[in-house]
Design a protein around this motif. Structure first.
Motif, PDB file in Angstrom:
ATOM      1  N   MET A   4       8.766 134.681  -3.673  1.00 57.96           N
ATOM      2  CA  MET A   4       9.677 135.017  -4.731  1.00 57.96           C
ATOM      3  C   MET A   4       8.869 135.282  -6.000  1.00 57.96           C
ATOM      4  N   THR A   5       9.208 136.330  -6.667  1.00 63.76           N
ATOM      5  CA  THR A   5       8.565 136.658  -7.931  1.00 63.76           C
ATOM      6  C   THR A   5       9.611 136.717  -9.027  1.00 63.76           C
ATOM      7  N   SER A   6       9.152 136.544 -10.233  1.00 63.93           N
ATOM      8  CA  SER A   6      10.074 136.617 -11.361  1.00 63.93           C
ATOM      9  C   SER A   6       9.435 137.429 -12.471  1.00 63.93           C
ATOM     10  N   GLY A   7      10.266 138.114 -13.205  1.00 65.42           N
ATOM     11  CA  GLY A   7       9.809 138.890 -14.341  1.00 65.42           C
ATOM     12  C   GLY A   7      10.642 138.539 -15.555  1.00 65.42           C
ATOM     13  N   VAL A  35      14.502 138.148 -14.271  1.00 66.96           N
ATOM     14  CA  VAL A  35      14.889 138.666 -12.967  1.00 66.96           C
ATOM     15  C   VAL A  35      14.062 137.970 -11.905  1.00 66.96           C
ATOM     16  N   PHE A  36      14.721 137.462 -10.876  1.00 69.53           N
ATOM     17  CA  PHE A  36      14.057 136.854  -9.738  1.00 69.53           C
ATOM     18  C   PHE A  36      14.225 137.781  -8.544  1.00 69.53           C
ATOM     19  N   CYS A  37      13.120 138.101  -7.869  1.00 68.05           N
ATOM     20  CA  CYS A  37      13.141 139.010  -6.726  1.00 68.05           C
ATOM     21  C   CYS A  37      12.533 138.324  -5.514  1.00 68.05           C
ATOM     22  N   ALA A  38      13.100 138.584  -4.356  1.00 69.20           N
ATOM     23  CA  ALA A  38      12.565 138.058  -3.109  1.00 69.20           C
ATOM     24  C   ALA A  38      12.754 139.106  -2.025  1.00 69.20           C
ATOM     25  N   ARG A  39      11.839 139.117  -1.061  1.00 68.49           N
ATOM     26  CA  ARG A  39      11.965 140.050   0.061  1.00 68.49           C
ATOM     27  C   ARG A  39      13.052 139.586   1.001  1.00 68.49           C
ATOM     28  N   ARG A  40      13.667 140.543   1.635  1.00 64.10           N
ATOM     29  CA  ARG A  40      14.709 140.269   2.612  1.00 64.10           C
ATOM     30  C   ARG A  40      14.308 140.959   3.904  1.00 64.10           C
ATOM     31  N   GLY A  41      14.608 140.354   5.025  1.00 68.60           N
ATOM     32  CA  GLY A  41      14.185 140.876   6.312  1.00 68.60           C
ATOM     33  C   GLY A  41      14.897 142.137   6.757  1.00 68.60           C
ATOM     34  N   ARG A  42      16.036 142.430   6.186  1.00 67.43           N
ATOM     35  CA  ARG A  42      16.806 143.603   6.600  1.00 67.43           C
ATOM     36  C   ARG A  42      16.709 144.688   5.548  1.00 67.43           C
ATOM     37  N   TYR A  43      17.093 145.885   5.918  1.00 62.48           N
ATOM     38  CA  TYR A  43      17.026 147.023   5.000  1.00 62.48           C
ATOM     39  C   TYR A  43      18.305 147.111   4.188  1.00 62.48           C
ATOM     40  N   ALA A  96      21.508 143.132  -5.258  1.00 60.79           N
ATOM     41  CA  ALA A  96      21.097 142.938  -6.651  1.00 60.79           C
ATOM     42  C   ALA A  96      22.185 143.449  -7.581  1.00 60.79           C
ATOM     43  N   GLY A  97      21.988 143.208  -8.872  1.00 65.93           N
ATOM     44  CA  GLY A  97      22.907 143.710  -9.885  1.00 65.93           C
ATOM     45  C   GLY A  97      22.723 145.202 -10.090  1.00 65.93           C
ATOM     46  N   GLY A  98      23.628 145.806 -10.807  1.00 67.28           N
ATOM     47  CA  GLY A  98      23.655 147.258 -10.969  1.00 67.28           C
ATOM     48  C   GLY A  98      22.387 147.873 -11.526  1.00 67.28           C
ATOM     49  N   ARG A  99      21.817 147.280 -12.567  1.00 68.15           N
ATOM     50  CA  ARG A  99      20.601 147.848 -13.166  1.00 68.15           C
ATOM     51  C   ARG A  99      19.405 147.667 -12.256  1.00 68.15           C
ATOM     52  N   CYS A 100      19.324 146.528 -11.585  1.00 71.26           N
ATOM     53  CA  CYS A 100      18.216 146.293 -10.652  1.00 71.26           C
ATOM     54  C   CYS A 100      18.303 147.231  -9.452  1.00 71.26           C
ATOM     55  N   VAL A 101      19.517 147.482  -8.976  1.00 74.39           N
ATOM     56  CA  VAL A 101      19.708 148.387  -7.845  1.00 74.39           C
ATOM     57  C   VAL A 101      19.182 149.772  -8.178  1.00 74.39           C
ATOM     58  N   ALA A 102      19.453 150.242  -9.380  1.00 75.57           N
ATOM     59  CA  ALA A 102      18.977 151.565  -9.787  1.00 75.57           C
ATOM     60  C   ALA A 102      17.458 151.640  -9.747  1.00 75.57           C
ATOM     61  N   VAL A 103      16.778 150.596 -10.189  1.00 80.49           N
ATOM     62  CA  VAL A 103      15.311 150.572 -10.165  1.00 80.49           C
ATOM     63  C   VAL A 103      14.801 150.566  -8.732  1.00 80.49           C
ATOM     64  N   PHE A 104      15.377 149.705  -7.885  1.00 80.52           N
ATOM     65  CA  PHE A 104      14.910 149.604  -6.499  1.00 80.52           C
ATOM     66  C   PHE A 104      15.161 150.894  -5.723  1.00 80.52           C
ATOM     67  N   GLU A 105      16.304 151.516  -5.919  1.00 78.40           N
ATOM     68  CA  GLU A 105      16.597 152.766  -5.220  1.00 78.40           C
ATOM     69  C   GLU A 105      15.672 153.885  -5.679  1.00 78.40           C
ATOM     70  N   THR A 106      15.375 153.934  -6.962  1.00 76.22           N
ATOM     71  CA  THR A 106      14.474 154.958  -7.473  1.00 76.22           C
ATOM     72  C   THR A 106      13.074 154.804  -6.896  1.00 76.22           C
ATOM     73  N   LEU A 107      12.627 153.553  -6.735  1.00 83.68           N
ATOM     74  CA  LEU A 107      11.290 153.299  -6.199  1.00 83.68           C
ATOM     75  C   LEU A 107      11.250 153.318  -4.673  1.00 83.68           C
ATOM     76  N   GLY A 108      12.399 153.367  -4.020  1.00 78.38           N
ATOM     77  CA  GLY A 108      12.437 153.409  -2.563  1.00 78.38           C
ATOM     78  C   GLY A 108      12.317 152.044  -1.913  1.00 78.38           C
ATOM     79  N   ILE A 109      12.553 150.992  -2.650  1.00 78.76           N
ATOM     80  CA  ILE A 109      12.502 149.631  -2.100  1.00 78.76           C
ATOM     81  C   ILE A 109      13.855 149.341  -1.476  1.00 78.76           C
ATOM     82  N   GLN A 110      13.854 148.909  -0.202  1.00 78.01           N
ATOM     83  CA  GLN A 110      15.121 148.738   0.500  1.00 78.01           C
ATOM     84  C   GLN A 110      15.400 147.310   0.937  1.00 78.01           C
ATOM     85  N   ASP A 111      14.421 146.456   0.990  1.00 77.55           N
ATOM     86  CA  ASP A 111      14.632 145.100   1.506  1.00 77.55           C
ATOM     87  C   ASP A 111      14.346 144.068   0.420  1.00 77.55           C
TER      88      ASP A 111
END
Length: 74
Positions: free
Chosen positions: A1-4, A11-19, A23-38
């Motif tokens: 788990m990482t935090s920023g 913001v606390f982030c952790a990997r998830r085993g599934r794709y 996350a919240g709306g603003r975090c989702v936008a960042v992850f989708e833009t970067l191609g992070i899915q899990d």
């Protein structure tokens, strides 16, 4: 788990085993833009979108620094 952190936003982030992004709306936008899915993310503190996005980038940059440092030393 990482935090920023940026300002009062955290913001606390952790990997998830599934794709799937959980996350919240603003975090989702960042992850989708970067191609992070899990990933699972939770934002605390400030609800200001600028602070949340910058805290998300901070958490991701800490994660990449942790991953890349051992590879560069080897």
């Amino acid at each position: 788990m990482t935090s920023g952190r940026h300002g009062a936003g955290k913001v606390f982030c952790a990997r998830r085993g599934r794709y799937r992004i959980i996350a919240g709306g603003r975090c989702v936008a960042v992850f989708e833009t970067l191609g992070i899915q899990d990933v699972v993310a939770k934002s605390l503190g400030s609800s200001n979108p600028y602070n949340v996005v910058r805290a998300t980038f901070d958490a991701l940059s800490i994660r990449t620094r942790r991953v890349r440092l051992p590879d560069a030393a080897a």
